[in-house]
Design an enzyme around this catalytic site. Structure first.
Site, short mmCIF file in Angstrom:
data_model
loop_
_atom_site.label_atom_id
_atom_site.label_comp_id
_atom_site.label_asym_id
_atom_site.label_seq_id
_atom_site.Cartn_x
_atom_site.Cartn_y
_atom_site.Cartn_z
N ASP A 83 1.75 4.09 2.69
CA ASP A 83 0.69 4.93 2.10
C ASP A 83 1.26 6.05 1.23
O ASP A 83 1.34 5.90 0.01
CB ASP A 83 -0.23 5.48 3.19
CG ASP A 83 -1.65 5.73 2.71
OD1 ASP A 83 -1.96 5.37 1.56
OD2 ASP A 83 -2.47 6.27 3.48
N ASP A 84 1.62 7.17 1.86
CA ASP A 84 2.18 8.32 1.13
C ASP A 84 3.39 8.82 1.91
O ASP A 84 3.32 9.84 2.62
CB ASP A 84 1.12 9.43 1.01
CG ASP A 84 -0.11 8.95 0.27
OD1 ASP A 84 -0.08 8.89 -0.97
OD2 ASP A 84 -1.09 8.59 0.94
N HIS B 27 0.86 -1.19 0.00
CA HIS B 27 0.00 0.00 0.00
C HIS B 27 0.89 1.23 0.00
O HIS B 27 1.21 1.78 1.05
CB HIS B 27 -0.93 -0.05 1.22
CG HIS B 27 -1.96 1.05 1.27
ND1 HIS B 27 -3.13 0.93 1.98
CD2 HIS B 27 -1.99 2.29 0.71
CE1 HIS B 27 -3.84 2.04 1.86
NE2 HIS B 27 -3.16 2.90 1.10
N HIS C 199 1.08 4.74 -2.48
CA HIS C 199 0.67 5.54 -3.65
C HIS C 199 1.95 6.16 -4.17
O HIS C 199 2.57 6.97 -3.47
CB HIS C 199 -0.32 6.62 -3.25
CG HIS C 199 -1.55 6.05 -2.60
ND1 HIS C 199 -2.72 5.82 -3.31
CD2 HIS C 199 -1.79 5.65 -1.33
CE1 HIS C 199 -3.62 5.30 -2.49
NE2 HIS C 199 -3.08 5.18 -1.29
N HIS D 61 -9.62 0.78 -1.07
CA HIS D 61 -9.58 1.46 0.22
C HIS D 61 -10.97 1.40 0.83
O HIS D 61 -11.97 1.71 0.16
CB HIS D 61 -9.21 2.94 0.05
CG HIS D 61 -7.76 3.20 -0.23
ND1 HIS D 61 -7.06 2.60 -1.23
CD2 HIS D 61 -6.89 4.05 0.39
CE1 HIS D 61 -5.81 3.06 -1.23
NE2 HIS D 61 -5.68 3.94 -0.25
N GLU E 172 -11.09 3.50 6.16
CA GLU E 172 -10.06 4.43 6.63
C GLU E 172 -10.79 5.56 7.35
O GLU E 172 -10.66 5.71 8.57
CB GLU E 172 -9.24 4.98 5.44
CG GLU E 172 -8.20 6.02 5.82
CD GLU E 172 -7.52 6.69 4.60
OE1 GLU E 172 -8.09 6.64 3.49
OE2 GLU E 172 -6.43 7.27 4.78
N1 HPA Z 1 -6.62 7.37 1.17
C1 HPA Z 1 -7.34 7.59 0.07
N2 HPA Z 1 -6.80 8.02 -1.05
C2 HPA Z 1 -5.49 8.24 -1.10
C3 HPA Z 1 -4.70 8.04 0.00
C4 HPA Z 1 -5.29 7.58 1.20
O1 HPA Z 1 -4.66 7.36 2.25
N3 HPA Z 1 -3.45 8.36 -0.36
C5 HPA Z 1 -3.48 8.71 -1.65
N4 HPA Z 1 -4.72 8.65 -2.10
ZN ZN Z 2 -3.85 4.74 0.55
#
Ligand code: HPA
Ligand code: ZN
Length: 350
Positions: free
Chosen positions: A285-286, A24, A26, A204, A207
């Protein structure tokens, strides 16, 4: 063999040395401010921040949307094939340093095609980097195309069609962007088509969205993994279902704290879910936005949650391999390498 008795002092070294898969990430979320400014200059783009420090200082998020606004602005500096390649190679260098042996990269084509960037520039740049990750670092890497859920299902269909000439370069599809008000079932038809095409399916869910979104990702989209999923703990029956089916959850701890899903890492439910038998994995994630790459996530979790021990570290790494879409023969090699790291440590201890 159990590794629970390995002393906690050994955890930082074990977390670093153990082979891991990242499921996971991006790839646009790996764009560091320095590279954002370098690409902006190269492409003649004016950013609304004067310098790297000012941009980094803006990374104080209150929720998912406050992050997404900056994330899409940052991605606007990506114009040609080589930009996508450079971004990905920068990530693979970090992944190699963290002992990642396999990575499945999310990418958001609509963020780019809506600005006039050709689909081919996006996918070919990413795919060239995946090939070079293997050649330079021995990292196995694949791509998962994500649909932006704040856009329409029609736009997702158009995106899929534009990507199909590059079908050989991606293994699956996912669903990301703003979750609230955009349930999985909004995309039921396009995911049905993706399943028929033989694509791997993730989304997703849970969250920021409610447990019901996790259920519809499972039942309607028929996902093979849930991305995030941490809000499952609000529904006991759902937790039992996820445990019984060993449905993987790709949890992103630093992201969750930065986006205020949990107030502090100490309050994160990852250890509780892991000990309830769920197939939990740790992911970044990012990483350029949330304070660290994969190993930093592992270290933050193990520092904050004293109930986790070396057996849990092994289990988390093992889950990441098991839950990946890599070929079984590769998984067997990584499982053996993982066991070796822990056996060596346990024997040195004895
Ligand atoms: N959630 C949803 N969309 C996203 C995320 C995330 O954590 N990171 C990049 N796009
Ligand atoms: Zn994500």
């Amino acid at each position: 063999m159990t590794y629970a008795t390995i002393a906690r002092d050994h955890l930082p070294a074990l977390l670093a040395r153990m082979p891991k898969a990242e499921l996971h990430i991006h790839i646009e979320g790996s764009l560091e401010p320095e590279l954002i400014f370098a690409l902006a200059e190269k492409n003649g783009i004016t950013l609304s921040y004067p310098n790297v420090e000012a941009l980094r200082a803006a990374y104080a998020f209150t929720d998912l949307q406050s992050f997404l606004d900056l994330y899409y602005a940052g991605a606007s500096v990506l114009i040609d094939e080589d930009d996508f390649y450079r971004m990905s190679m920068a990530y693979f260098a970090r992944a190699h340093a963290d002992h990642i042996v396999h990575a499945e990269l999310f990418f958001d084509p609509q963020t780019h095609t809506e600005r006039g960037v050709p689909m081919g520039a996006v996918i070919e740049g990413l795919a060239r980097a995946c090939a070079d990750a293997k050649a330079q670092y021995g990292i196995s890497a694949s791509l998962i195309l994500c649909f932006l859920r704040h856009l329409s299902e029609e736009s997702a269909f158009d995106t899929l069609e534009a990507a199909l000439p590059y079908r050989a370069h991606f293994i699956g599809v996912g669903l990301d962007s703003g979750e609230r008000g955009n349930p999985p079932e909004k995309f039921s038809r396009v995911f049905a088509k993706c399943r028929a095409l033989g694509l791997r399916i993730v989304a997703h869910a849970g969250e920021e969205g409610p447990p019901a979104y996790i259920e519809s990702a499972l039942d309607v989209l028929q996902v093979e993994r849930i991305d995030h999923g941490v809000r499952c703990s609000e529904d006991t029956k759902l937790v039992q279902r996820l445990a019984a089916t060993r449905m993987p959850l790709t949890v992103c701890p630093l992201s969750n704290v930065k986006l205020c899903v949990f107030k502090t890492m100490q309050e994160h439910n990852l250890a509780t879910l892991l000990h309830a038998g769920l197939c939990i994995t740790i992911n970044s994630d990012d990483p350029a936005y949330f304070g660290g790459y994969l190993l930093t996530n592992f270290k933050a979790v193990f520092e904050a949650l004293p109930q986790l021990n070396a057996q849990d570290a092994w289990q988390l790494a093992r889950n990441s391999i098991d839950a990946s879409f890599a070929p079984e023969a590769d998984k067997e090699c990584w499982r053996a390498a993982l066991d070796q790291v822990f056996v060596d440590r346990a024997l040195a201890n004895a």
